[in-house]
Every structure is written in structure tokens, then in C-alpha cells.
Design a protein around this motif. Structure first.
Motif, mmCIF file in Angstrom:
data_model
loop_
_atom_site.group_PDB
_atom_site.id
_atom_site.type_symbol
_atom_site.label_atom_id
_atom_site.label_comp_id
_atom_site.label_asym_id
_atom_site.label_seq_id
_atom_site.Cartn_x
_atom_site.Cartn_y
_atom_site.Cartn_z
ATOM 1 N N GLN A 1 -6.485 -5.782 5.507
ATOM 2 C CA GLN A 1 -5.167 -6.223 5.025
ATOM 3 C C GLN A 1 -4.493 -5.126 4.204
ATOM 4 O O GLN A 1 -3.287 -4.895 4.328
ATOM 5 N N GLN A 2 -5.263 -4.429 3.372
ATOM 6 C CA GLN A 2 -4.715 -3.335 2.566
ATOM 7 C C GLN A 2 -4.249 -2.193 3.472
ATOM 8 O O GLN A 2 -3.180 -1.615 3.264
ATOM 9 N N LEU A 3 -5.054 -1.858 4.471
ATOM 10 C CA LEU A 3 -4.663 -0.806 5.417
ATOM 11 C C LEU A 3 -3.396 -1.196 6.169
ATOM 12 O O LEU A 3 -2.495 -0.374 6.348
ATOM 13 N N ARG A 4 -3.329 -2.434 6.621
ATOM 14 C CA ARG A 4 -2.139 -2.904 7.328
ATOM 15 C C ARG A 4 -0.895 -2.735 6.464
ATOM 16 O O ARG A 4 0.160 -2.300 6.928
ATOM 17 N N LYS A 5 -1.019 -3.090 5.196
ATOM 18 C CA LYS A 5 0.111 -2.997 4.262
ATOM 19 C C LYS A 5 0.479 -1.534 4.011
ATOM 20 O O LYS A 5 1.641 -1.155 4.124
ATOM 21 N N ASP A 6 -0.520 -0.731 3.644
ATOM 22 C CA ASP A 6 -0.239 0.660 3.279
ATOM 23 C C ASP A 6 0.241 1.497 4.462
ATOM 24 O O ASP A 6 1.058 2.398 4.300
ATOM 25 N N LEU A 7 -0.280 1.220 5.646
ATOM 26 C CA LEU A 7 0.114 1.979 6.829
ATOM 27 C C LEU A 7 1.346 1.381 7.517
ATOM 28 O O LEU A 7 1.884 1.971 8.440
ATOM 29 N N ASP A 8 1.737 0.189 7.068
ATOM 30 C CA ASP A 8 2.819 -0.555 7.708
ATOM 31 C C ASP A 8 2.503 -0.760 9.193
ATOM 32 O O ASP A 8 3.322 -0.536 10.073
ATOM 33 N N GLU A 9 1.252 -1.185 9.422
ATOM 34 C CA GLU A 9 0.744 -1.423 10.774
ATOM 35 C C GLU A 9 0.120 -2.819 10.826
ATOM 36 O O GLU A 9 -1.095 -2.981 10.717
ATOM 37 N N PRO A 10 0.936 -3.855 10.993
ATOM 38 C CA PRO A 10 0.419 -5.226 10.946
ATOM 39 C C PRO A 10 -0.546 -5.572 12.073
ATOM 40 O O PRO A 10 -1.281 -6.554 11.970
ATOM 41 N N ASP A 11 -0.580 -4.757 13.119
ATOM 42 C CA ASP A 11 -1.456 -5.045 14.253
ATOM 43 C C ASP A 11 -2.796 -4.312 14.186
ATOM 44 O O ASP A 11 -3.558 -4.352 15.153
ATOM 45 N N LEU A 12 -3.071 -3.659 13.090
ATOM 46 C CA LEU A 12 -4.351 -2.961 12.951
ATOM 47 C C LEU A 12 -5.479 -3.963 13.163
ATOM 48 O O LEU A 12 -5.495 -5.031 12.553
ATOM 49 N N ALA A 13 -6.399 -3.618 14.040
ATOM 50 C CA ALA A 13 -7.458 -4.551 14.440
ATOM 51 C C ALA A 13 -8.487 -4.760 13.330
ATOM 52 O O ALA A 13 -8.806 -3.837 12.579
ATOM 53 N N LEU A 14 -9.000 -5.966 13.267
ATOM 54 C CA LEU A 14 -10.108 -6.297 12.371
ATOM 55 C C LEU A 14 -11.400 -6.022 13.130
ATOM 56 O O LEU A 14 -11.670 -6.677 14.135
ATOM 57 N N SER B 1 4.819 12.338 17.291
ATOM 58 C CA SER B 1 6.218 11.919 17.336
ATOM 59 C C SER B 1 7.068 12.546 16.234
ATOM 60 O O SER B 1 8.284 12.392 16.239
ATOM 61 N N GLY B 2 6.424 13.229 15.297
ATOM 62 C CA GLY B 2 7.175 13.827 14.197
ATOM 63 C C GLY B 2 7.704 12.794 13.223
ATOM 64 O O GLY B 2 8.622 13.052 12.456
ATOM 65 N N SER B 3 7.106 11.629 13.244
ATOM 66 C CA SER B 3 7.537 10.527 12.389
ATOM 67 C C SER B 3 7.222 10.812 10.918
ATOM 68 O O SER B 3 6.261 11.496 10.594
ATOM 69 N N THR B 4 8.023 10.239 10.050
ATOM 70 C CA THR B 4 7.757 10.340 8.616
ATOM 71 C C THR B 4 6.717 9.295 8.173
ATOM 72 O O THR B 4 6.344 9.251 7.011
ATOM 73 N N SER B 5 6.256 8.493 9.116
ATOM 74 C CA SER B 5 5.300 7.428 8.793
ATOM 75 C C SER B 5 4.000 7.965 8.216
ATOM 76 O O SER B 5 3.386 7.325 7.370
ATOM 77 N N ASN C 1 1.184 8.523 1.076
ATOM 78 C CA ASN C 1 1.694 8.187 -0.244
ATOM 79 C C ASN C 1 1.297 6.767 -0.651
ATOM 80 O O ASN C 1 0.846 6.530 -1.771
ATOM 81 N N ARG C 2 1.435 5.817 0.256
ATOM 82 C CA ARG C 2 1.135 4.417 -0.063
ATOM 83 C C ARG C 2 -0.362 4.187 -0.249
ATOM 84 O O ARG C 2 -0.766 3.364 -1.060
ATOM 85 N N VAL C 3 -1.174 4.924 0.520
ATOM 86 C CA VAL C 3 -2.626 4.811 0.355
ATOM 87 C C VAL C 3 -3.029 5.418 -0.984
ATOM 88 O O VAL C 3 -4.029 5.025 -1.567
ATOM 89 N N ASP C 4 -2.236 6.338 -1.469
ATOM 90 C CA ASP C 4 -2.440 6.946 -2.780
ATOM 91 C C ASP C 4 -3.498 8.038 -2.761
ATOM 92 O O ASP C 4 -4.389 8.079 -3.602
#
Length: 119
Positions: free
Chosen positions: A28-41, A66-70, A76-79
Motif C-alpha cells: 500500500q505504501q509503495l502504491r501511494k509513493d509510486l502513484d501505481e495503484p495496480d502494483l501487485a501484492l 518514456s522520459g517521464s518525471t514519475s 522524492n515520495r519514497v524519501d
């Protein structure tokens, strides 16, 4: 983190992923920090860390291509500090960075739950 550093500091942490609640909260923390709600459990067990690392690495590779800023936003969000990111990339590239990100999210979960008196 250097490979040896990640292994030493991460061994005790990784064992906590054998606990269902810790694994769920970490995902759940990874999903939030990565902004990836589909990350598999992943399945509970010895391979949970490596499965999570592989999931995170796949996202990092996609963002890099993709050169994304993600990627920068996720780091940064993972800290992770700039020094931690540099050490990870030098030691093992995105594979090592993904492991550092999983461990940092696991640390966040354990600290939060400990201070809440639950772990």
C-alpha cells in the motif's frame, strides 16, 4: 546503497515481509509513493521482496524509457536521499534502486506502526 549495504541492512527488514499485515501495508505504501495503484501484492514468503523489487524495477524502466518525471517524483515520495540514489545506481542500476525503494517503504511502515503501538 551499495549491494553489501543493502544486503546487510535489508536482511532483517526483508524478513518482516513474511508477515501478511506488513507485506500488505508495504505494498500500500509503495502504491501511494509510486502513484501505481495496480502494483501487485506478492505471495507471502521468501520471494516477496524480490517480487516487489521486480515490480518497482519494471515501473522505473518504463519511466526511464518514456522520459517521464514519475521516477523523480517517486524517488522524492519514497524519501531516498540523492546520495542513496547515486549509490544504488552505481552499485546495481535500477535493480538496486528498486530494492532500496522497497526497503524504504518497508521502513516507513514499520516506523509508523511501531509509533502507533501496533508493532
Amino acid at each position: 546503497m551499495a549491494n553489501e549495504e543493502l544486503s546487510r541492512s535489508g536482511d532483517a527488514l526483508r524478513k518482516r515481509l513474511d508477515e501478511q499485515e506488513v507485506l500488505l501495508f508495504t505494498v500500500q505504501q509503495l502504491r501511494k509513493d509510486l502513484d501505481e495503484p495496480d502494483l501487485a501484492l506478492p505471495r507471502l514468503g521468501n520471494e516477496a521482496f524480490e517480487q516487489l523489487r521486480a515490480e518497482v524495477k519494471a515501473r522505473l524502466e518504463l519511466w526511464q524509457r518514456s522520459g517521464s518525471t514519475s521516477m523523480a517524483r517517486a524517488i522524492n515520495r519514497v524519501d531516498l536521499t540523492e546520495a542513496q540514489v547515486d549509490r544504488a545506481l552505481e552499485a546495481g542500476g535500477l535493480h538496486e534502486l528498486a530494492g532500496a525503494m522497497v526497503l524504504r517503504c518497508l521502513q516507513k511502515v514499520l516506523l509508523r506502526e511501531r509509533y502507533a503501538g501496533r508493532f
